[in-house]
Enzyme design. Sequence first.
Site, PDB file in Angstrom:
ATOM      1  N   ASP A 289       0.867  -1.178   0.000  1.00 52.80           N
ATOM      2  CA  ASP A 289       0.000   0.000   0.000  1.00 52.80           C
ATOM      3  C   ASP A 289       0.910   1.236   0.000  1.00 52.80           C
ATOM      4  OD1 ASP A 289      -2.151   1.684  -0.022  1.00 52.80           O
ATOM      5  OD2 ASP A 289      -3.209   0.727   1.633  1.00 52.80           O
TER       6      ASP A 289
HETATM    7  C1  NOJ Z   1      -4.049   3.895   0.052  1.00 50.51           C
HETATM    8  C2  NOJ Z   1      -5.222   2.987   0.242  1.00 50.51           C
HETATM    9  O1  NOJ Z   1      -5.129   2.334   1.491  1.00 50.51           O
HETATM   10  C3  NOJ Z   1      -5.375   1.937  -0.843  1.00 50.51           C
HETATM   11  O2  NOJ Z   1      -6.612   1.304  -0.664  1.00 50.51           O
HETATM   12  C4  NOJ Z   1      -5.266   2.559  -2.197  1.00 50.51           C
HETATM   13  O3  NOJ Z   1      -5.436   1.575  -3.181  1.00 50.51           O
HETATM   14  C5  NOJ Z   1      -3.929   3.244  -2.332  1.00 50.51           C
HETATM   15  N1  NOJ Z   1      -3.814   4.279  -1.322  1.00 50.51           N
HETATM   16  C6  NOJ Z   1      -3.719   3.852  -3.712  1.00 50.51           C
HETATM   17  O4  NOJ Z   1      -4.541   4.933  -3.900  1.00 50.51           O
END
Ligand code: NOJ
Length: 764
Positions: A289
């Site tokens: 993430d």
């Molecule tokens: C953080 C989020 O937790 C995740 O769900 C998302 O896909 C990513 N950012 C990318 O935007």
Amino acid sequence: MKNIVAITSSLLLSASVASAAIPSTPAEKEKMDKFISELMSRMTLDEKLGQLNLPPSDDIVTGQTINSNIGAAVAAGQVGGTFNIKGAAKIRDLQKIAVENTRLGIPLLFGMDVIHGYETIFPIPLGLSCTWDMAAVEQSARIAAKEMSAAGVCWTFSPMVDISRDPRWGRMSEGSGEDPYLGSEVARAMVRGYQGDNLKNNDEVMACVKHFALYGASESGRDYNTVDMSRGRMYNEYFAPYKAAVDAGAGSVMSSFNLVDGIPATENKWLLDDVLRRQWNFDGFVVTDYGSIGEVAVHGLENLPDASVRSLKAGTDMDMCSFGFIGTLKQSLDEGKVSMADIDKAVRRVLEAKYRLGLFDNPYKYNDVAREKRDIYTAENRAAARAIAAKSFVLLKNEDEVLPLAKKGKIALIGPMANSAVNMPGTWSVAADAKKYKSLRQGFEDALKGKAEVLYAKGSNLYEDAALEAACEVFGHDMRDPRSEQELLDEALRVAADADVIVAAMGEASESSGESSSKTDLTLPDTQRRLLEALLATGKPVVMVNFSGRPTVMTWESENVPAILNVWFGGSEAADAIADVVFGDVNPSGKLTASMPYNVGQVPVYYNHFNTGRPKDPNDPSFQKYRSNYIDSPNEPLYPFGYGLSYTDFGYSDLRLDSSELAADGAITASVVVTNTGKRAGDEVVQFYIRDLQGSVARPVKELKHFERITLAPGESRTVEFRITPEDLKFYNYDLEFVAEPGEFQIMAGPDSRRLLTQPFTLK
Ligand code: NOJ
């Protein structure tokens, strides 16, 4: 440069001999392996590390790609993919840099958070799950894939399958609620919808299951918080939907921000290697993430270089925005902390994803500008979104059949959510174009044209406290009305005085849920409550349309408001869909997939809990000393899992088993008769639960094991069956073996997890 391009083209040519899809035969797999080995044999270390880097793309201006930071990084071979950039032409520009301006011309991956639709937006996932309609869920993902792929994007950061039982956590909106079985069904349907025919076609995109793992159990519902959980709970409950998505062939997995057993998921070898790859045979790639490797040190573990080493060795293949892989692995290789084989393993998996998507065959597979013009936000897609949204709404209460409203007279639409198109799509609507969407007011006016009059007043702000309201308007939506609470209320009462019936459009703003939107108070904000009280005091019928990205606390409303329709955030077509249900063109059929608590103090509250050694006597509502209960609250939620009303009624009878003994290699069939006892045709979601009465470890008081959505005409009956096999009774025992243990069980059937008929049976 010419020579280099020639080499690239020859590589592209040899890829094109292979089919552009997930290899499904050993021969296809061999072909892919050979192609990638050949390519990797030509790659320098820097080129390899570039493939593992997933930076953001946010600085691109159309036509200026080459001058952007991302464009420069791509040209320097430092990028494997990027995300949240849209537009077939813009993406083509960037892809062209990768293909034509780098030595080996390896195409980029383009990802996006397409969570519940692209420009045609479906209900937030929590709402979508309340349809209990897997064909609809799959269709929503299919349409999302068609639209995003037309805009150049080939990889979606979805499905989000984190189970959550804590509505304080704003990200409950992004998942399918509290249940492993239903969550698994949804996970499979979404992967099927996105990846379609195995990624063969240019309207199919790669799914990314997230957030692996356990993110939905963040302590106290506070986002990014710690998770600590037993292995039994992981395997039996929280892991199930991730595994279902992996089994359905999801091409990638995103690790979560949280700790798992004290180690951040992104560098947890047990999680990413033992569980995901060895136990579940996952053969796609793992992306972190956003910035997770960088956060390892903040959790209190290694610094970025060592966290990068540990993440890579644990099984992370791509680094989203920590710049640890690209920035530090070279030195770690020199220092002997990682081997070339560690790096190669990750590079191979990223390249395999590109191969599976067909990008070596045609890097511009997803850059068809004509398709982008033609296939996005079409009438057909919108019609599907409208129908699916209407199915997601949950009718919580309908005293004296206030709903549906007749299309006549004067209807007052009052409340902070009544005239706000930007609040219809819900959180994570990255590609939304709110200018195209209707407010509820517009939806009502269209539905009632020539038949009834819509009167409107805002009635109140979302919150009296401007700072709280600003926290929900982070993306620049300014809903704030500068008038005082009294002025807004006076106007609302003037409007209401002139109406025959009042629809109160209330709740939370779309950005009150989603990432970084945890809340401790789940009741309706005070200013909206005061408005609601004043509207009820008029003595006119009041229907509450509740917008929410999570289960909210509706205890006062359930006692005082005659009709409540929970509409979540229904997507781009929500306004029409709400009108469809409120005015009776569609009979509501949504059922809750997460319990709605009486109060925040009960949280986490969920139907499939353990019994404890001192359960409360369910037939005695009073407080029971030395039993497991509260002095000041029921144990059970206000509205249970599976609950939802219809404009008609359904009766359940004759739950039978064709045998009360199930052989270890056999099957028995449970059947229940469901009758539409009301006056309208309607859909009902018939639910079957099982209880294992005595296990080698404690087993939940009930677990959903099967459901079926049926349509019944007034007076019609249907026998609904569930064929039970020992497979349905399996669970992970203390040694984490997946077993069915002989003994006594109960089968239950009914309209929700509370009102159930029960029959016993034995597994031999
Ligand atoms: C953080 C989020 O937790 C995740 O769900 C998302 O896909 C990513 N950012 C990318 O935007």
